[in-house]
Design an enzyme around this catalytic site. Sequence first.
Site, PDB file in Angstrom:
ATOM      1  N   GLU A   1     -37.265 -16.881 -60.701  1.00 29.88           N
ATOM      2  CA  GLU A   1     -36.052 -16.098 -60.957  1.00 29.88           C
ATOM      3  C   GLU A   1     -36.348 -14.690 -61.467  1.00 29.88           C
ATOM      4  O   GLU A   1     -37.360 -14.478 -62.131  1.00 29.88           O
ATOM      5  CB  GLU A   1     -35.250 -16.801 -62.062  1.00 29.88           C
ATOM      6  CG  GLU A   1     -34.163 -17.735 -61.567  1.00 29.88           C
ATOM      7  CD  GLU A   1     -32.962 -16.995 -60.992  1.00 29.88           C
ATOM      8  OE1 GLU A   1     -32.891 -15.746 -61.105  1.00 29.88           O
ATOM      9  OE2 GLU A   1     -32.090 -17.670 -60.423  1.00 29.88           O
TER      10      GLU A   1
ATOM     11  N   LYS B   1     -24.976 -19.988 -62.647  1.00 29.33           N
ATOM     12  CA  LYS B   1     -26.032 -19.771 -63.637  1.00 29.33           C
ATOM     13  C   LYS B   1     -25.410 -19.059 -64.835  1.00 29.33           C
ATOM     14  O   LYS B   1     -24.541 -18.228 -64.624  1.00 29.33           O
ATOM     15  CB  LYS B   1     -27.143 -18.884 -63.031  1.00 29.33           C
ATOM     16  CG  LYS B   1     -27.786 -19.493 -61.783  1.00 29.33           C
ATOM     17  CD  LYS B   1     -28.650 -18.456 -61.054  1.00 29.33           C
ATOM     18  CE  LYS B   1     -29.079 -18.996 -59.694  1.00 29.33           C
ATOM     19  NZ  LYS B   1     -29.851 -18.025 -58.893  1.00 29.33           N
TER      20      LYS B   1
ATOM     21  N   THR C   1     -32.943  -7.292 -52.648  1.00 26.01           N
ATOM     22  CA  THR C   1     -31.495  -7.163 -52.529  1.00 26.01           C
ATOM     23  C   THR C   1     -30.799  -7.059 -53.888  1.00 26.01           C
ATOM     24  O   THR C   1     -29.627  -6.686 -53.940  1.00 26.01           O
ATOM     25  CB  THR C   1     -30.914  -8.358 -51.754  1.00 26.01           C
ATOM     26  OG1 THR C   1     -31.675  -9.507 -52.106  1.00 26.01           O
ATOM     27  CG2 THR C   1     -30.992  -8.127 -50.252  1.00 26.01           C
TER      28      THR C   1
ATOM     29  N   ASP D   1     -35.043 -18.308 -56.284  1.00 30.60           N
ATOM     30  CA  ASP D   1     -33.869 -17.447 -56.245  1.00 30.60           C
ATOM     31  C   ASP D   1     -34.139 -16.477 -55.084  1.00 30.60           C
ATOM     32  O   ASP D   1     -35.281 -16.357 -54.619  1.00 30.60           O
ATOM     33  CB  ASP D   1     -33.754 -16.698 -57.580  1.00 30.60           C
ATOM     34  CG  ASP D   1     -32.678 -15.630 -57.550  1.00 30.60           C
ATOM     35  OD1 ASP D   1     -31.568 -15.922 -57.066  1.00 30.60           O
ATOM     36  OD2 ASP D   1     -32.948 -14.496 -58.005  1.00 30.60           O
ATOM     37  N   LEU D   2     -33.118 -15.833 -54.576  1.00 32.47           N
ATOM     38  CA  LEU D   2     -33.321 -14.913 -53.439  1.00 32.47           C
ATOM     39  C   LEU D   2     -33.376 -13.446 -53.871  1.00 32.47           C
ATOM     40  O   LEU D   2     -34.417 -12.792 -53.773  1.00 32.47           O
ATOM     41  CB  LEU D   2     -32.188 -15.116 -52.417  1.00 32.47           C
ATOM     42  CG  LEU D   2     -32.176 -14.131 -51.245  1.00 32.47           C
ATOM     43  CD1 LEU D   2     -33.391 -14.303 -50.346  1.00 32.47           C
ATOM     44  CD2 LEU D   2     -30.893 -14.308 -50.423  1.00 32.47           C
TER      45      LEU D   2
ATOM     46  N   LYS E   1     -27.052  -9.934 -62.923  1.00 29.51           N
ATOM     47  CA  LYS E   1     -28.025 -10.586 -62.047  1.00 29.51           C
ATOM     48  C   LYS E   1     -27.853 -12.093 -62.083  1.00 29.51           C
ATOM     49  O   LYS E   1     -27.813 -12.699 -63.158  1.00 29.51           O
ATOM     50  CB  LYS E   1     -29.457 -10.204 -62.440  1.00 29.51           C
ATOM     51  CG  LYS E   1     -29.803  -8.776 -62.061  1.00 29.51           C
ATOM     52  CD  LYS E   1     -31.270  -8.474 -62.299  1.00 29.51           C
ATOM     53  CE  LYS E   1     -31.579  -7.037 -61.874  1.00 29.51           C
ATOM     54  NZ  LYS E   1     -32.953  -6.657 -62.263  1.00 29.51           N
TER      55      LYS E   1
ATOM     56  N   SER F   1     -29.716 -19.691 -54.646  1.00 31.94           N
ATOM     57  CA  SER F   1     -29.122 -18.365 -54.812  1.00 31.94           C
ATOM     58  C   SER F   1     -27.614 -18.498 -54.934  1.00 31.94           C
ATOM     59  O   SER F   1     -26.999 -19.243 -54.171  1.00 31.94           O
ATOM     60  CB  SER F   1     -29.436 -17.478 -53.602  1.00 31.94           C
ATOM     61  OG  SER F   1     -28.643 -16.300 -53.638  1.00 31.94           O
TER      62      SER F   1
END
Length: 216
Positions: free
Chosen positions: A168, A144, A16, A8-9, A44, A113
């Site tokens: 994640e 997700k 971020t 995940d980013l 999130k 992401s």
Amino acid sequence: KLEAVIFDLDGVITDTAEYHYQAWKQLADEIGVPFDREFNEQLKGIGRLESLELILSRGELQLTEAEKIALADRKNENYKQLIESISPDDLLPGILTLLKQLRENGVKIGLASASKNAPAVLEKLGITQYFDAIADASKIKKGKPDPEIFLTAADLLGVPYRNCIGIEDAEAGIAAIKEAQMTAVGVGNRETLKHADWIVDTTVELTFERLVEIKG
Ligand code: G6P
Ligand code: MG
């Protein structure tokens, strides 16, 4: 066997997740909806419009589609301002070392992401070249906790799902990884990430050796 790591980013590679929080907080304040970090946990990993829907229903606000799109755009403008000055210095600790080690050891690297800003953020961080596959958030039908984005990344990499680790920071993200039959690693909150196979407090603990170990 460890063949691929799918990241995940936001909140895993760089912080971020904090900027998404600040951008939503700014918007929520403007429209008079109570917004705090606890409520933000639910957002999130969740797409832009879906996140807005959650905020609107919390404020019991009913808007037209056009109004919703305008607000989602406004949040994204807030967000884009916040990420403007991101640089390689903003990589979370240990991430660059891990990316290098994965490469050196022939482990494939993917990105899953939900953010449409993800390619721009990877560029600013200077790490685009490490990724063998980046799932295109704009083409994902189910966000997700649906596993679609992780499955898509693994398919692009050509790696069987069971040989992938997903990393994640979101509850919905861990659920997506587990549903994809991958090994789930959580970064951060031990309560919200309790379904992960392994939880770390910070990215410093995400070493190549540990990832190989948990995959057996
Ligand atoms: C990630 C973040 C979410 C964000 C979503 C969409 O999943 O964790 O907070 O809402 O991406 O991001 P975008 O940049 O497309 O609005
Ligand atoms: Mg995240």
